[in-house]
Write an enzyme that holds these catalytic residues in place. Structure first.
Site, mmCIF file in Angstrom:
data_model
loop_
_atom_site.group_PDB
_atom_site.id
_atom_site.type_symbol
_atom_site.label_atom_id
_atom_site.label_comp_id
_atom_site.label_asym_id
_atom_site.label_seq_id
_atom_site.Cartn_x
_atom_site.Cartn_y
_atom_site.Cartn_z
ATOM 1 N N ASP A 277 0.849 -1.188 0.000
ATOM 2 C CA ASP A 277 0.000 0.000 0.000
ATOM 3 C C ASP A 277 0.889 1.243 0.000
ATOM 4 O OD1 ASP A 277 -1.746 2.178 1.035
ATOM 5 O OD2 ASP A 277 -3.185 0.566 1.353
ATOM 6 N N ASN B 48 -13.047 -3.207 3.038
ATOM 7 C CA ASN B 48 -14.073 -2.170 3.099
ATOM 8 C C ASN B 48 -14.972 -2.204 1.863
ATOM 9 O OD1 ASN B 48 -12.801 -1.168 5.472
ATOM 10 N ND2 ASN B 48 -11.374 0.039 4.239
ATOM 11 N N GLN C 39 -14.361 2.592 1.996
ATOM 12 C CA GLN C 39 -13.798 2.210 0.689
ATOM 13 C C GLN C 39 -13.530 3.453 -0.143
ATOM 14 O OE1 GLN C 39 -16.223 -0.385 -1.826
ATOM 15 N NE2 GLN C 39 -14.450 -0.938 -3.069
ATOM 16 N N HIS D 195 -10.568 -5.160 -2.713
ATOM 17 C CA HIS D 195 -9.212 -5.445 -2.223
ATOM 18 C C HIS D 195 -9.284 -5.816 -0.756
ATOM 19 C CE1 HIS D 195 -10.049 -1.129 -1.955
ATOM 20 N NE2 HIS D 195 -9.362 -1.143 -0.828
ATOM 21 N N HIS E 157 -7.036 -5.599 2.726
ATOM 22 C CA HIS E 157 -5.867 -5.019 3.397
ATOM 23 C C HIS E 157 -5.230 -6.072 4.302
ATOM 24 C CE1 HIS E 157 -6.797 -0.662 2.670
ATOM 25 N NE2 HIS E 157 -8.030 -1.133 2.553
#
Ligand code: AMP
Ligand code: ZN
Length: 136
Positions: free
Chosen positions: A32, A88, A95, A101, A103
């Site tokens: 990230d 999310n 989100q 995706h 995390h």
């Protein structure tokens, strides 16, 4: 299927460079760019789905297996003290990128982060009402 204007489609499919930790035919796992802690990574399916509701059954069946594999490797290599898996859906839920995706967030004793909510205090009747709402 890829979505033309989707940044995570472009990253997942290698059209935009990323710090890749893992890749196979279905997924790319990247670091990230705004990490909550050292090693914060994202699992990106190569097939576009906006969120968990759009995710194919096939991708859904594989993605947590990969999350488990990545978590084990990251804990071993980073020597973190804990680990959050976060996903999310929708703006209200946090989100910000409309491509599903997961995390993967390594946690450290002194990382200063907090992923939390304020616990409610529902009565037994309220719990039963929401249980019925969902199951019936
Ligand atoms: P979410 O808020 O759950 O949609 O998470 C989106 C995450 O994507 C955030 O943690 C961002 O820091 C991260 N992010 C956004 N753009 C990029 C990018 N181009 N490369 C890597 N991470 C990104
Ligand atoms: Zn996409």
């Amino acid at each position: 299927m890829k979505k033309d204007d989707c940044i995570f489609c472009k990253i997942a499919n290698g059209e935009v460079p990323s710090k890749t930790l893992f890749e196979d035919e279905d997924f790319r796992v990247i670091l990230d760019l705004g990490p909550a802690a050292k090693g914060h990574a994202l699992i990106l399916p190569k097939e576009h789905a906006k969120d968990i509701y759009e995710l194919s059954q096939e991708t859904a069946s594989k993605v947590f297996v990969l999350a488990k594999k990545m978590a084990a490797r990251m804990v071993e290599k980073l020597h973190c003290d804990g680990f959050n898996v976060v996903q999310n859906n929708g703006e209200i839920a946090g989100q910000t990128v409309a491509h599903f995706h997961i995390h993967l967030i390594p946690r450290y004793q002194d990382d200063g982060q907090a992923i939390h909510w304020i616990p409610g205090t529902p009565s037994q009747e309220e719990l039963e009402a929401v249980r019925k709402l969902i199951v019936e």
